[in-house]
Design a protein around this motif. Structure first.
Motif, mmCIF file in Angstrom:
data_model
loop_
_atom_site.group_PDB
_atom_site.id
_atom_site.type_symbol
_atom_site.label_atom_id
_atom_site.label_comp_id
_atom_site.label_asym_id
_atom_site.label_seq_id
_atom_site.Cartn_x
_atom_site.Cartn_y
_atom_site.Cartn_z
ATOM 1 N N ILE A 1 0.840 -1.206 0.000
ATOM 2 C CA ILE A 1 0.000 0.000 0.000
ATOM 3 C C ILE A 1 0.869 1.248 0.000
ATOM 4 C CG2 ILE A 1 -1.690 1.329 1.356
ATOM 5 C CD1 ILE A 1 -2.813 -1.437 2.238
ATOM 6 N N ILE A 2 1.879 1.246 0.916
ATOM 7 C CA ILE A 2 2.774 2.410 0.984
ATOM 8 C C ILE A 2 3.437 2.624 -0.373
ATOM 9 C CG2 ILE A 2 4.892 3.327 2.048
ATOM 10 C CD1 ILE A 2 4.041 1.865 4.614
ATOM 11 N N GLY A 3 3.861 1.491 -0.994
ATOM 12 C CA GLY A 3 4.499 1.552 -2.306
ATOM 13 C C GLY A 3 3.581 2.203 -3.332
ATOM 14 N N ILE A 4 2.307 1.760 -3.335
ATOM 15 C CA ILE A 4 1.356 2.299 -4.313
ATOM 16 C C ILE A 4 1.148 3.796 -4.094
ATOM 17 C CG2 ILE A 4 -1.078 2.232 -5.026
ATOM 18 C CD1 ILE A 4 -0.943 -0.830 -4.434
ATOM 19 N N VAL A 5 0.983 4.173 -2.805
ATOM 20 C CA VAL A 5 0.780 5.592 -2.479
ATOM 21 C C VAL A 5 1.967 6.411 -2.982
ATOM 22 C CG1 VAL A 5 0.607 7.249 -0.579
ATOM 23 C CG2 VAL A 5 -0.720 5.123 -0.516
ATOM 24 N N LEU A 6 3.200 5.899 -2.664
ATOM 25 C CA LEU A 6 4.400 6.612 -3.100
ATOM 26 C C LEU A 6 4.400 6.774 -4.620
ATOM 27 C CD1 LEU A 6 7.276 5.182 -0.846
ATOM 28 C CD2 LEU A 6 6.347 7.510 -0.894
ATOM 29 N N LEU A 7 4.069 5.657 -5.290
ATOM 30 C CA LEU A 7 4.066 5.665 -6.744
ATOM 31 C C LEU A 7 3.098 6.726 -7.277
ATOM 32 C CD1 LEU A 7 5.456 3.975 -8.974
ATOM 33 C CD2 LEU A 7 3.317 2.701 -9.191
ATOM 34 N N LEU A 8 1.901 6.765 -6.639
ATOM 35 C CA LEU A 8 0.899 7.755 -7.042
ATOM 36 C C LEU A 8 1.471 9.160 -6.963
ATOM 37 C CD1 LEU A 8 -2.513 6.525 -5.616
ATOM 38 C CD2 LEU A 8 -1.837 6.890 -7.993
ATOM 39 N N TYR A 9 2.142 9.422 -5.775
ATOM 40 C CA TYR A 9 2.694 10.766 -5.589
ATOM 41 C C TYR A 9 3.795 11.062 -6.590
ATOM 42 C CZ TYR A 9 -0.095 12.248 -1.696
ATOM 43 O OH TYR A 9 -1.136 12.673 -0.942
ATOM 44 N N VAL A 10 4.619 10.037 -6.884
ATOM 45 C CA VAL A 10 5.672 10.236 -7.884
ATOM 46 C C VAL A 10 5.023 10.616 -9.222
ATOM 47 C CG1 VAL A 10 7.455 9.084 -9.255
ATOM 48 C CG2 VAL A 10 7.371 8.742 -6.782
ATOM 49 N N LEU A 11 3.992 9.861 -9.584
ATOM 50 C CA LEU A 11 3.304 10.155 -10.846
ATOM 51 C C LEU A 11 2.737 11.574 -10.842
ATOM 52 C CD1 LEU A 11 1.493 6.781 -11.598
ATOM 53 C CD2 LEU A 11 3.503 7.765 -12.720
ATOM 54 N N LYS A 12 2.119 11.926 -9.638
ATOM 55 C CA LYS A 12 1.564 13.276 -9.495
ATOM 56 C C LYS A 12 2.649 14.319 -9.714
ATOM 57 C CE LYS A 12 -2.617 13.545 -6.822
ATOM 58 N NZ LYS A 12 -3.187 13.758 -5.486
ATOM 59 N N ALA A 13 3.841 14.042 -9.067
ATOM 60 C CA ALA A 13 4.952 14.991 -9.192
ATOM 61 C C ALA A 13 5.340 15.157 -10.663
ATOM 62 C CB ALA A 13 6.152 14.493 -8.372
ATOM 63 N N VAL A 14 5.452 14.015 -11.347
ATOM 64 C CA VAL A 14 5.807 14.049 -12.772
ATOM 65 C C VAL A 14 4.782 14.908 -13.539
ATOM 66 C CG1 VAL A 14 6.038 12.659 -14.871
ATOM 67 C CG2 VAL A 14 6.992 11.835 -12.690
ATOM 68 N N LEU A 15 3.498 14.677 -13.192
ATOM 69 C CA LEU A 15 2.421 15.433 -13.834
ATOM 70 C C LEU A 15 2.604 16.930 -13.620
ATOM 71 C CD1 LEU A 15 -0.075 14.447 -15.412
ATOM 72 C CD2 LEU A 15 -1.418 14.883 -13.336
ATOM 73 N N CYS A 16 2.868 17.285 -12.299
ATOM 74 C CA CYS A 16 3.071 18.693 -11.929
ATOM 75 C C CYS A 16 4.179 19.312 -12.766
ATOM 76 C CB CYS A 16 3.471 18.798 -10.461
ATOM 77 S SG CYS A 16 2.045 18.951 -9.409
ATOM 78 N N ILE A 17 5.350 18.571 -12.785
ATOM 79 C CA ILE A 17 6.515 19.111 -13.480
ATOM 80 C C ILE A 17 6.186 19.317 -14.968
ATOM 81 C CG2 ILE A 17 8.912 18.649 -14.167
ATOM 82 C CD1 ILE A 17 9.143 17.093 -11.465
ATOM 83 N N THR A 18 5.573 18.266 -15.572
ATOM 84 C CA THR A 18 5.251 18.404 -17.008
ATOM 85 C C THR A 18 4.326 19.602 -17.235
ATOM 86 O OG1 THR A 18 4.292 16.256 -16.459
ATOM 87 C CG2 THR A 18 5.408 16.443 -18.589
ATOM 88 N N LYS A 19 3.301 19.739 -16.333
ATOM 89 C CA LYS A 19 2.373 20.869 -16.450
ATOM 90 C C LYS A 19 3.117 22.190 -16.446
ATOM 91 C CE LYS A 19 -2.264 19.838 -14.831
ATOM 92 N NZ LYS A 19 -2.983 19.641 -13.564
ATOM 93 N N ALA A 20 4.026 22.336 -15.385
ATOM 94 C CA ALA A 20 4.773 23.577 -15.226
ATOM 95 C C ALA A 20 5.581 23.882 -16.499
ATOM 96 C CB ALA A 20 5.703 23.473 -14.016
ATOM 97 N N VAL A 21 6.283 22.819 -16.992
ATOM 98 C CA VAL A 21 7.109 22.991 -18.195
ATOM 99 C C VAL A 21 6.237 23.440 -19.376
ATOM 100 C CG1 VAL A 21 8.565 21.780 -19.878
ATOM 101 C CG2 VAL A 21 8.863 21.370 -17.420
ATOM 102 N N VAL A 22 5.093 22.767 -19.510
ATOM 103 C CA VAL A 22 4.187 23.084 -20.620
ATOM 104 C C VAL A 22 3.701 24.535 -20.531
ATOM 105 C CG1 VAL A 22 1.946 22.545 -21.634
ATOM 106 C CG2 VAL A 22 3.502 20.712 -20.975
ATOM 107 N N GLU A 23 3.303 24.981 -19.255
ATOM 108 C CA GLU A 23 2.801 26.341 -19.066
ATOM 109 C C GLU A 23 3.844 27.383 -19.440
ATOM 110 O OE1 GLU A 23 1.241 26.528 -15.094
ATOM 111 O OE2 GLU A 23 -0.488 25.281 -15.676
ATOM 112 N N LYS A 24 5.142 27.136 -19.023
ATOM 113 C CA LYS A 24 6.234 28.057 -19.296
ATOM 114 C C LYS A 24 6.374 28.240 -20.805
ATOM 115 C CE LYS A 24 10.183 28.911 -16.414
ATOM 116 N NZ LYS A 24 11.358 28.283 -15.807
ATOM 117 N N ASP A 25 6.332 27.087 -21.500
ATOM 118 C CA ASP A 25 6.475 27.128 -22.953
ATOM 119 C C ASP A 25 5.354 27.972 -23.560
ATOM 120 O OD1 ASP A 25 8.698 25.670 -22.876
ATOM 121 O OD2 ASP A 25 7.898 23.833 -23.763
#
Ligand code: HEC
Ligand code: HEC
Ligand code: HEC
Ligand code: HEC
Ligand code: HEC
Ligand code: HEC
Length: 488
Positions: free
Chosen positions: A464-488
């Motif tokens: 469960i902890i692993g899945i939660v962590l994974l979710l957050y990692v994915l969320k982080a990736v999403l955030c970063i991609t969003k930020a990069v996309v917005e800057k562009d």
């Protein structure tokens, strides 16, 4: 015994000195170990000792000599070195006859002497026989109601011997004959099997004779601090109740007059897993002392057996029967006998009876008191044989071989052996001999029931902890991609 030691003591009693001139001394019989002659007969040694033919006993064991007569029946004045004709024709003095064919034309004889002592010589004095007792279980865990010897064809020998080693592969000695027992040092279980950092006092020879080095995968190291190697590897595997054993030295096995009954005294109880002097738990044999004694202060001494026998014959009015097993003894009878002994004047101090871990005495008003006393505590000694094959070790069936709520190792019954009728069949728990807290041990054992669940819960939690962590990692990736996309 091979002779020597107590067999050669000098007496101070004039009567015994006279007898010793007739009988001679019981010197070490080197052939009792070093003879490889198949005709060597160690039982004959016992026969000759019983006839007090001590000087002749060693010769009688040889295949080419036989001894007749009896020093015990000779008068004190008999001199074996300068024998004079005896008045009584029925008296036969000890004498040796040699088998003539054994000697060649020069009168020489072949002694089959070896340095590497054959196992059968050691076995004469060091054999064990397992005995089933009431309530014990057979190999399928069926309860047995019989007293019986374990049949020879079902008995096993030490794995080392079946792989071709001899007793003297491990029990070695030099000319001093201080035979190596093997509890410590290079010829111990650890010495051969476990790699150790070099110690100055021992030349470690791990792997002697090709000894395998065990992996012991999954066994927590605490066990090697708390248990001897023999605990998991030696003797019969523990059942819910202890068994008994007969040994050659305690039961004179192999001697012509030995009582072959499986219930013959002394009753040796085993295996008992008990704490050793040096703090580790190891398998032992056990005897409950049973004797009539005299008590002065807190000190208890056994009464000389002749005095006990005389007293018993006075009470029983005749020669006592010789059973192989205990006679039955009621508490009323003990009280009567203690009163008789105290009034007889034959002993100093207070008469007591010790048996089955209890001390019986009369208080000042003549009532029987039954209490615990150090003199009644059992006597235990460690065993090492036979070593079972590795697949029959304790622990092969999982930790539950010991850590389970009913494991014989902690919670098996140790028979309390006694002639006293009310105490017959009683038992103590193994854990009482282990210097461990019984409640803690039980709770700890029960924790093993939940251990598998605990493991599942832990694994699920990790997932469960692993899945939660994974979710957050994915969320982080999403955030970063969003930020990069917005800057562009
Ligand atoms: C209890 C058994 C036993 C008895 C009794 C016994 N020995 Fe030994 N003896 C041994 C053993 C075991 C060895 C060592 C054999 C080996 O290392 O293979 C040995 C070794 C020896 C050796 C060789 C020592 C060396 O360092 O090479 C001699 C010599 C010897 N014994 C003489 C005697 C004599 C003499 C007697 C009688 C006084 C005697 N033994 C009685 C068991 C016995
Ligand atoms: C004739 C009898 C006899 C023979 C043969 C004999 N032993 Fe012994 N052994 C004894 C006695 C008796 C003792 C006990 C000595 C004592 O308690 O002081 C003993 C003690 C021992 C011990 C020490 C046991 C302990 O608890 O510390 C070992 C080991 C041993 N013997 C091995 C052997 C081996 C190996 C052989 C064959 C080479 C052998 N014995 C032959 C009678 C014998
Ligand atoms: C592989 C080595 C090895 C062999 C082979 C071996 N022993 Fe032992 N024996 C030991 C060790 C080690 C101990 C002591 C262990 C301890 O005290 O923890 C021991 C203990 C003993 C003892 C005292 C404890 C007991 O179990 O009664 C006797 C007696 C004995 N051995 C006799 C023999 C005889 C007789 C033979 C041959 C039939 C033999 N041994 C073969 C290693 C061996
Ligand atoms: C808690 C029980 C336990 C204790 C204590 C223990 N062992 Fe073992 N031993 C086992 C088990 C179970 C096996 C079989 C599985 C394995 O090899 O790990 C085994 C296997 C072995 C093997 C066979 C290895 C092989 O590869 O064939 C040897 C040798 C051995 N042990 C020696 C020892 C020695 C020496 C000691 C004392 C330092 C000792 N054991 C203490 C449980 C134990
Ligand atoms: C002199 C060295 C030596 C001593 C001492 C010794 N062993 Fe061994 N042990 C061996 C050898 C060699 C083997 C391998 C035998 C074979 O090839 O089958 C072995 C094998 C074993 C095995 C594995 C048997 C199997 O099923 O494969 C166990 C278990 C074992 N020993 C336990 C012990 C114990 C317990 C002790 C102490 C009482 C002990 N050993 C003392 C040399 C020794
Ligand atoms: C031969 C019996 C035996 C076997 C098999 C055995 N143990 Fe033990 N174990 C003991 C004994 C005895 C203790 C010491 C208990 C004490 O000191 O309270 C102990 C202690 C422990 C301890 C430490 C407990 C404490 O309170 O310090 C742990 C953990 C443990 N065992 C786990 C295991 C595991 C896991 C296995 C299986 C791989 C196992 N044991 C197999 C007999 C055994």
């Amino acid at each position: 015994m091979p002779g020597g030691g107590p067999g050669e003591l000098d007496s101070e009693n004039p009567d015994e000195i006279m007898r010793q001139l007739v009988s001679g001394k019981l010197e070490v019989n080197c052939m009792s170990c070093h003879s490889a002659d198949p005709a060597h007969d160690q039982a004959e040694y016992g026969v000759q000792v019983a006839r007090q033919n001590l000087r002749w006993a060693a010769a009688a064991t040889c295949g080419f000599a036989s001894v007749s007569g009896s020093a015990a029946r000779m008068p004190d004045t008999y001199d074996p070195l300068m024998p004079e004709p005896l008045d009584d024709p029925k008296l036969i003095p000890p004498s040796i006859t040699y088998r003539k064919e054994a000697f060649d034309h020069r009168g020489q004889v072949f002694f089959d002497l070896v340095t590497k002592v054959p196992d059968k010589r050691c076995y004469f004095c060091h054999s064990n026989q397992d005995v089933y007792v009431f309530g014990a279980a057979d190999c399928n865990n069926n309860t047995l109601d019989l007293w019986d010897g374990v049949p020879k064809w079902l008995s096993d020998e030490d794995v080392h011997l079946s792989s071709g080693m001899d007793c003297v592969s491990c029990h070695r000695n030099d000319l001093e004959h201080n035979i190596e027992r093997g509890t410590w040092g290079p010829l111990s279980c650890e010495g051969c099997h476990i790699p150790q950092p070099p110690r100055a006092e021992w030349t470690w020879k791990v792997g002697t004779l090709g000894a395998p080095i065990p992996k012991h995968a999954g066994i927590p190291p605490v066990h090697f601090d708390k248990l001897t190697c023999t605990t998991c590897h030696s003797g019969i595997r523990p059942k819910h109740r202890t068994m008994r054993a007969k040994t050659s030295r305690a039961h004179a096995l192999g001697i012509h007059s030995a009582n072959k009954s499986p219930i013959a005294l002394p009753h040796i109880i085993y295996p008992v897993f008990a704490e050793q002097e040096y703090g580790k738990i190891g398998p032992c044999k056990l005897i409950w002392p049973a004797f009539w004694g005299s008590m002065q202060g807190e000190n208890v001494e056994p009464i000389a057996i002749e005095i006990v026998r005389q007293g018993a014959e006075m009470i029983a009015g005749k020669t006592l029967p010789r059973f192989g097993d205990w006679p039955s003894l009621s508490t009323e009878r003990i009280a009567q006998d203690l009163a008789f002994a105290s009034n007889s004047g034959a002993i100093e101090g207070r008469a007591v009876y010790v048996s089955g871990g209890k001390l019986y005495r009369l208080d000042d008003s003549g009532q029987l008191v039954i209490e615990d006393h150090p003199a009644a505590e059992p006597y235990l000694w460690p065993i090492a044989h036979y070593v079972r094959p590795a697949v029959q070790s304790l622990g092969v069936g999982g930790c539950g071989d010991c850590h389970s709520a009913n494991s014989p190792f902690f919670f098996g019954d140790v028979e309390v052996d006694t002639p006293v009728t009310v105490e017959k069949g009683s038992a103590k728990k193994m854990v009482e001999f282990q210097n461990l807290n019984p409640t803690y041990t039980k709770l700890f054992a029960m924790s093993f029931v939940f251990r598998p669940f605990l493991k599942i819960v832990a694994l699920c939690s990790c997932a469960i902890i692993g899945i939660v962590l994974l979710l957050y990692v994915l969320k982080a990736v999403l955030c970063i991609t969003k930020a990069v996309v917005e800057k562009d």
